[in-house]
Design a protein around this motif. Structure first.
Motif, short mmCIF file in Angstrom:
data_model
loop_
_atom_site.label_atom_id
_atom_site.label_comp_id
_atom_site.label_asym_id
_atom_site.label_seq_id
_atom_site.Cartn_x
_atom_site.Cartn_y
_atom_site.Cartn_z
N ARG A 116 0.83 -1.20 0.00
CA ARG A 116 0.00 0.00 0.00
C ARG A 116 0.87 1.25 0.00
O ARG A 116 0.60 2.21 -0.73
N ASP A 117 1.93 1.25 0.78
CA ASP A 117 2.83 2.41 0.85
C ASP A 117 3.53 2.66 -0.49
O ASP A 117 3.66 3.80 -0.93
N LYS A 118 3.95 1.59 -1.14
CA LYS A 118 4.61 1.74 -2.45
C LYS A 118 3.63 2.27 -3.49
O LYS A 118 3.97 3.13 -4.29
N LEU A 119 2.41 1.76 -3.49
CA LEU A 119 1.40 2.25 -4.42
C LEU A 119 1.08 3.72 -4.16
O LEU A 119 0.94 4.51 -5.10
N ALA A 120 0.98 4.08 -2.90
CA ALA A 120 0.70 5.47 -2.55
C ALA A 120 1.85 6.38 -2.99
O ALA A 120 1.62 7.49 -3.47
N ALA A 121 3.09 5.90 -2.87
CA ALA A 121 4.24 6.69 -3.31
C ALA A 121 4.23 6.89 -4.82
O ALA A 121 4.50 7.99 -5.32
N ILE A 122 3.90 5.84 -5.56
CA ILE A 122 3.82 5.95 -7.02
C ILE A 122 2.72 6.93 -7.41
O ILE A 122 2.91 7.79 -8.27
N ALA A 123 1.58 6.83 -6.75
CA ALA A 123 0.47 7.74 -7.02
C ALA A 123 0.90 9.18 -6.75
O ALA A 123 0.63 10.08 -7.56
N SER A 124 1.58 9.39 -5.65
CA SER A 124 2.04 10.74 -5.30
C SER A 124 3.02 11.28 -6.34
O SER A 124 2.94 12.45 -6.72
N GLU A 125 3.93 10.43 -6.83
CA GLU A 125 4.88 10.85 -7.87
C GLU A 125 4.15 11.29 -9.13
O GLU A 125 4.61 12.17 -9.84
N ARG A 126 3.02 10.67 -9.39
CA ARG A 126 2.24 11.00 -10.59
C ARG A 126 1.26 12.13 -10.34
O ARG A 126 0.52 12.53 -11.24
N GLY A 127 1.24 12.64 -9.11
CA GLY A 127 0.33 13.72 -8.78
C GLY A 127 -1.11 13.26 -8.67
O GLY A 127 -2.04 14.02 -8.94
N GLN A 128 -1.30 12.01 -8.28
CA GLN A 128 -2.64 11.44 -8.18
C GLN A 128 -2.91 10.95 -6.77
O GLN A 128 -1.99 10.65 -6.01
N SER A 129 -4.18 10.84 -6.46
CA SER A 129 -4.56 10.15 -5.23
C SER A 129 -4.35 8.66 -5.45
O SER A 129 -4.25 8.19 -6.60
N LEU A 130 -4.29 7.93 -4.37
CA LEU A 130 -4.15 6.47 -4.49
C LEU A 130 -5.35 5.90 -5.25
O LEU A 130 -5.19 5.03 -6.11
N GLN A 131 -6.53 6.39 -4.97
CA GLN A 131 -7.73 5.91 -5.65
C GLN A 131 -7.65 6.15 -7.15
O GLN A 131 -7.93 5.26 -7.95
#
Length: 88
Positions: A14-29
Protein backbone atom coordinates in the motif's frame (compact mmCIF):
# COMPACT_ATOMS: atom_id res chain seq x y z
CA UNK A 1 -20.68 3.81 -9.91
CA UNK A 2 -19.59 0.69 -8.09
CA UNK A 3 -17.28 0.61 -5.10
CA UNK A 4 -14.62 -2.09 -4.96
CA UNK A 5 -12.71 -3.11 -1.87
CA UNK A 6 -9.47 -5.04 -1.67
CA UNK A 7 -8.82 -6.71 1.66
CA UNK A 8 -5.59 -7.90 3.24
CA UNK A 9 -3.26 -5.60 1.29
CA UNK A 10 0.17 -5.64 2.94
CA UNK A 11 1.13 -2.23 4.34
CA UNK A 12 4.41 -2.10 2.42
CA UNK A 13 2.54 -2.69 -0.86
CA UNK A 14 0.00 0.00 0.00
CA UNK A 15 2.83 2.41 0.85
CA UNK A 16 4.61 1.74 -2.45
CA UNK A 17 1.40 2.25 -4.42
CA UNK A 18 0.70 5.47 -2.55
CA UNK A 19 4.24 6.69 -3.31
CA UNK A 20 3.82 5.95 -7.02
CA UNK A 21 0.47 7.74 -7.02
CA UNK A 22 2.04 10.74 -5.30
CA UNK A 23 4.88 10.85 -7.87
CA UNK A 24 2.24 11.00 -10.59
CA UNK A 25 0.33 13.72 -8.78
CA UNK A 26 -2.64 11.44 -8.18
CA UNK A 27 -4.56 10.15 -5.23
CA UNK A 28 -4.15 6.47 -4.49
CA UNK A 29 -7.73 5.91 -5.65
CA UNK A 30 -7.18 7.68 -8.99
CA UNK A 31 -3.95 5.76 -9.56
CA UNK A 32 -5.60 2.40 -8.83
CA UNK A 33 -8.50 3.22 -11.16
CA UNK A 34 -5.94 3.99 -13.89
CA UNK A 35 -4.22 0.63 -13.23
CA UNK A 36 -7.49 -1.27 -13.50
CA UNK A 37 -8.52 0.66 -16.63
CA UNK A 38 -5.14 -0.05 -18.28
CA UNK A 39 -5.41 -3.76 -17.47
CA UNK A 40 -8.86 -3.94 -19.07
CA UNK A 41 -7.63 -2.01 -22.12
CA UNK A 42 -4.70 -4.44 -22.54
CA UNK A 43 -7.11 -7.38 -22.37
CA UNK A 44 -9.31 -5.76 -25.01
CA UNK A 45 -6.28 -5.13 -27.23
CA UNK A 46 -5.08 -8.71 -26.77
CA UNK A 47 -8.51 -10.03 -27.78
CA UNK A 48 -8.42 -7.94 -30.98
CA UNK A 49 -4.89 -9.08 -31.81
CA UNK A 50 -5.79 -12.72 -31.25
CA UNK A 51 -8.84 -12.37 -33.47
CA UNK A 52 -6.74 -11.07 -36.37
CA UNK A 53 -3.51 -13.00 -35.77
CA UNK A 54 -4.28 -16.00 -37.94
CA UNK A 55 -5.95 -14.17 -40.79
CA UNK A 56 -4.51 -13.20 -44.15
CA UNK A 57 -6.39 -10.16 -45.30
CA UNK A 58 -6.07 -9.80 -49.04
CA UNK A 59 -2.47 -10.83 -49.58
CA UNK A 60 -0.73 -14.03 -50.45
CA UNK A 61 2.65 -12.38 -50.94
CA UNK A 62 5.66 -13.92 -49.32
CA UNK A 63 8.16 -11.76 -47.49
CA UNK A 64 10.74 -12.53 -50.18
CA UNK A 65 8.37 -11.26 -52.89
CA UNK A 66 7.96 -7.95 -51.12
CA UNK A 67 11.70 -7.58 -50.51
CA UNK A 68 12.53 -8.48 -54.13
CA UNK A 69 10.09 -5.85 -55.38
CA UNK A 70 11.55 -3.25 -53.05
CA UNK A 71 15.09 -4.11 -54.17
CA UNK A 72 14.10 -3.84 -57.85
CA UNK A 73 12.45 -0.46 -57.26
CA UNK A 74 15.45 0.83 -55.36
CA UNK A 75 17.84 -0.40 -58.06
CA UNK A 76 15.79 1.37 -60.72
CA UNK A 77 15.74 4.56 -58.66
CA UNK A 78 19.49 4.39 -57.99
CA UNK A 79 20.23 3.73 -61.66
CA UNK A 80 18.23 6.83 -62.62
CA UNK A 81 20.22 8.85 -60.12
CA UNK A 82 23.56 7.39 -61.20
CA UNK A 83 24.12 5.81 -57.80
CA UNK A 84 25.54 2.34 -57.11
CA UNK A 85 22.86 0.34 -55.28
CA UNK A 86 23.74 -1.40 -52.02
CA UNK A 87 20.98 -4.02 -52.02
CA UNK A 88 19.94 -5.77 -48.81
Amino acid sequence: MVALQIRDVPEDLRDKLAAIASERGQSLQAYLIDLVRDEVRRRDNLAVLQRFSGASYGTALAKSDVLDTLDAGRAERDSGLGVQGGGR
